[in-house]
Design a protein around this motif. Structure first.
Motif, mmCIF file in Angstrom:
data_model
loop_
_atom_site.group_PDB
_atom_site.id
_atom_site.type_symbol
_atom_site.label_atom_id
_atom_site.label_comp_id
_atom_site.label_asym_id
_atom_site.label_seq_id
_atom_site.Cartn_x
_atom_site.Cartn_y
_atom_site.Cartn_z
ATOM 1 N N THR A 59 0.851 -1.187 0.000
ATOM 2 C CA THR A 59 0.000 0.000 0.000
ATOM 3 C C THR A 59 0.893 1.245 0.000
ATOM 4 N N PHE A 60 0.518 2.240 -0.777
ATOM 5 C CA PHE A 60 1.354 3.417 -0.993
ATOM 6 C C PHE A 60 0.548 4.672 -0.644
ATOM 7 N N PHE A 61 1.155 5.556 0.134
ATOM 8 C CA PHE A 61 0.525 6.827 0.499
ATOM 9 C C PHE A 61 1.435 7.941 0.002
ATOM 10 N N LEU A 62 0.931 8.730 -0.932
ATOM 11 C CA LEU A 62 1.725 9.773 -1.579
ATOM 12 C C LEU A 62 1.204 11.144 -1.172
ATOM 13 N N VAL A 63 2.109 11.959 -0.642
ATOM 14 C CA VAL A 63 1.777 13.319 -0.226
ATOM 15 C C VAL A 63 2.614 14.285 -1.051
ATOM 16 N N THR A 64 1.952 15.168 -1.765
ATOM 17 C CA THR A 64 2.648 16.244 -2.472
ATOM 18 C C THR A 64 2.161 17.573 -1.911
ATOM 19 N N LYS A 65 2.687 18.659 -2.439
ATOM 20 C CA LYS A 65 2.326 19.974 -1.912
ATOM 21 C C LYS A 65 0.873 20.326 -2.191
ATOM 22 N N THR A 66 0.294 19.714 -3.211
ATOM 23 C CA THR A 66 -1.061 20.099 -3.618
ATOM 24 C C THR A 66 -2.096 18.986 -3.469
ATOM 25 N N SER A 67 -1.659 17.749 -3.177
ATOM 26 C CA SER A 67 -2.626 16.659 -3.122
ATOM 27 C C SER A 67 -2.112 15.512 -2.258
ATOM 28 N N THR A 68 -3.049 14.642 -1.883
ATOM 29 C CA THR A 68 -2.713 13.419 -1.153
ATOM 30 C C THR A 68 -3.436 12.267 -1.837
ATOM 31 N N ALA A 69 -2.760 11.124 -1.890
ATOM 32 C CA ALA A 69 -3.350 9.981 -2.577
ATOM 33 C C ALA A 69 -2.910 8.691 -1.910
#
Length: 400
Positions: A59-69
């Protein structure tokens, strides 16, 4: 298959996720990627800041400056969607590679922080096997994986108002437990019996102890009790001895960590050696709390306490002055400690506004035992603010 969730609820998990987004630029990262599998057995320490769920497949949790996924296997998705925490939940059936690359290609982050750290155990949640698997998934791409430790340091260190409130509640509740047990201590009672009273207090409150119950609390009675992270023994309380306790609880997911000691004497007179050692320890705590301002360096705060202890004529303590306190009792992200090999780079971390630390210098008196206090403080602009009561005068128990 892609599913866009509803607007996230602004609970504490959502607040911490937003905090992580705000820290990316400061930490030189374009994105932060947390990867887990069979997380009930091999949890990443950071994941519980946001979620109380476990995940079976990769499972992968990706956090960027504008979104989370989040990218999850199909059967792991329903509960995660229901939480409404991430902007996007993506699922996969046979394998995650294509979906992961598609997710990354949406923002094309150049530097992706992952949870690996040589020095901080709580920033080192990615197993070696998962790291190899991630490298394979990204083989042939331009994505650069780097340590997310700087981000995780700050995420743990800088407490949000709700986190501080929870720690304060845990500290206050723990102080009450200390007071109630103190009033029950009698000559002839053993360290093991005193420990049982603390564990009963936690059970009545419906909270877990802050560290494993085997040595929470740690109780030392007199000069012959072992010192350290050890379970209580059968040393009895005698007229003219020190009773020392190290104890904490976890309330609403946040910990307290306090040490208290009492001198037991029917006539109420403690010897000068004990009174002097206690005053030295209390003075070191006061001095370091005043010096605990944003920007101070951890080892320098520790050195100030060591100097106070040595000036009092005592050997320096064989541990750090203090550690971060929060979701974990040893909350990672730096330490107020000496520049010893065992602490790695952690003593060089700067103190940050909003961080919560313990302050716990100690003196060992061969004829009396351990003299130590542990106070919990939050860093404000002008120094550390005590969350605990900090008994500056030696407490004496006068048993009937």
């Amino acid at each position: 298959m892609t599913s866009t969730t509803a607007t996230p609820v602004r609970d504490l998990g959502a607040q911490k996720l937003a905090q992580a987004q705000s820290l990316l630029d400061e930490c030189g990262l374009d994105a932060w990627l947390t990867v887990v599998r069979e997380s009930a057995e091999r949890p990443d320490p950071t994941l519980r800041y946001f979620l109380d769920l476990d995940f079976t497949w990769a499972t992968f949790f990706l956090v960027t400056k504008t979104s989370t996924a989040a990218l999850v296997a199909t059967f792991d998705a329903p509960d995660l969607r229901e939480r409404g925490l991430f902007d996007k939940v993506v699922t996969y059936k046979e394998g995650p590679r294509a979906a992961l690359l598609e997710l990354l290609d949406e923002t094309k982050p150049a530097r992706i922080g992952i949870n690996v750290s040589e020095h901080d155990a709580l920033a080192d949640g990615l197993t070696a096997g998962l790291r190899d698997s991630l490298d394979s998934l990204l083989k042939g791409t331009a994505y650069q994986l780097v340590s997310a430790a700087p981000l995780l340091f700050r995420l743990r260190n800088v407490k949000l108002p709700e986190e501080r409130r929870r720690i304060e509640r845990a500290v206050l509740e723990t102080e009450g437990m200390f007071d109630r047990v103190r009033d029950q201590i009698r000559i002839g009672m053993t360290a093991r019996q005193i420990a049982a009273m603390f564990q009963e207090e936690a059970a009545r409150a419906g909270v877990p102890t802050a560290w494993p119950v085997h040595h929470c609390p740690t109780v030392t009675v007199g000069a012959n009790s072992p010192i350290g992270h050890v379970g209580p023994g059968d040393q009895p309380v005698t007229d003219g001895c020190i009773v020392h306790v190290d104890f904490g609880i976890a309330r609403d997911g946040y910990c307290s960590d306090l040490q208290r000691l009492w001198y037991v004497k029917r006539d109420g007179e403690a010897p000068e050696a004990v009174r002097k050692a206690y005053a030295t320890v209390a003075g070191a705590i006061d001095a370091t709390a005043r010096a605990l301002v944003p920007g101070a360096i951890g080892w320098e705060i520790d050195q100030l306490a060591r100097d106070r202890i040595r000036e009092g004529g005592y050997s320096e303590y064989a541990h750090a002055l203090g550690h971060h306190l929060g979701r974990a009792v040893h909350d990672g992200g730096g330490v107020l400690g000496p520049r010893w090999e065992r602490y790695g780079e952690e003593p060089y971390e700067p103190v940050r506004l909003g961080a919560v630390y313990t302050l716990e210098p100690s003196v060992h008196l061969p004829e009396h035992g351990i003299v130590s206090l542990e106070e919990d403080v939050v860093v404000e602009e002008k120094g550390g603010l005590f969350l605990s009561k900090f008994p500056r005068e030696l407490p004496v128990i006068r048993p009937a």
